[in-house]
Design a protein around this motif. Structure first.
Motif, PDB file in Angstrom:
ATOM      1  N   ARG A 206       2.154  73.471  66.449  1.00  0.00           N
ATOM      2  CA  ARG A 206       3.515  72.921  66.425  1.00  0.00           C
ATOM      3  C   ARG A 206       3.454  71.412  66.315  1.00  0.00           C
ATOM      4  NH1 ARG A 206       8.213  74.579  66.164  1.00  0.00           N
ATOM      5  NH2 ARG A 206       9.991  73.730  67.234  1.00  0.00           N
TER       6      ARG A 206
ATOM      7  N   ILE B 129       6.132  67.966  66.825  1.00  0.00           N
ATOM      8  CA  ILE B 129       7.442  67.421  67.183  1.00  0.00           C
ATOM      9  C   ILE B 129       7.381  65.904  67.048  1.00  0.00           C
ATOM     10  CG2 ILE B 129       8.032  69.302  68.772  1.00  0.00           C
ATOM     11  CD1 ILE B 129       7.425  67.295  71.088  1.00  0.00           C
TER      12      ILE B 129
ATOM     13  N   GLN C  81      12.967  68.291  66.970  1.00  0.00           N
ATOM     14  CA  GLN C  81      12.284  69.495  66.514  1.00  0.00           C
ATOM     15  C   GLN C  81      12.332  69.534  64.988  1.00  0.00           C
ATOM     16  OE1 GLN C  81      10.658  71.461  68.648  1.00  0.00           O
ATOM     17  NE2 GLN C  81      11.379  70.197  70.342  1.00  0.00           N
TER      18      GLN C  81
END
Length: 187
Positions: free
Chosen positions: A111, A113, A127
């Motif tokens: 991920r 961010i 996000q």
């Protein structure tokens, strides 16, 4: 240009294909023409362990890809998603271990961010609009391979136009890698 950078250029074009939002054209026709003529710009910006592309950088990369394929490219050949006002951030896997009886392995990002510099408040984090994983693999001279993945994240440039931001990639092993996002003065 090394092989990894060529693969990443192609990956940037792949990740743009899955963009689900249409932010509109971020570059004027004059800026597109300038990017197509720019032979000094490398395309994506390297920020720590990350690669970041802006609309201008994606046009430069599209021109470079066309040159490698020995075909001309004009502003009319560029898809709208390349010209969109978003930025794309790429995080890559890295090898771990492999010394002194520690078996080698790979730590892949899962991920990405954006957050204000030195902030731990997740409510302030941005996000990604879209996130894509691209399979990769690591190998050694003995023929062993380890699966891995690169992650590309699309962020709206308008959201991060003000303030100071840092890129945070979360990896499979639970660790993070960060780098300051510096787009000031970059097209």
């Amino acid at each position: 240009m090394n092989v990894r950078m060529m693969r990443v250029s192609a990956l940037c074009l792949i990740v743009l294909a899955f963009a689900t939002t249409s932010e509109g054209q971020a570059l004027s026709p004059q800026q597109v023409a300038a990017a197509l003529a720019d032979t000094k710009h490398d395309g994506a910006y390297k920020m720590g362990p990350f690669r970041v592309t802006t609309p201008y950088a994606r046009v430069v990369e599209a021109r470079k890809e066309a040159e490698r394929a020995l075909r001309p490219v004009t502003a009319a050949d560029l898809p709208a998603d390349i010209l969109g006002s978003h930025i794309v951030v790429w995080a890559f896997p890295y090898a771990t271990g492999g010394v002194a009886f520690v078996p080698p392995g790979v730590n892949s990002p899962v991920r990405i961010i954006l957050r204000p510099v030195r902030s731990r408040d997740l409510a302030q984090a941005v996000q990604p609009v879209s996130l894509e994983t691209v399979p990769q693999s690591f190998g050694n001279a003995m023929g062993a391979t380890w699966p891995a993945q690169a992650v590309g994240a699309i962020f709206p440039r308008e959201v991060i136009a003000t303030g100071q931001w840092e890129i945070v990639a979360i990896y499979q092993a639970g660790n993070t890698r960060t780098a300051k996002l510096t787009l000031a003065g970059k097209q």
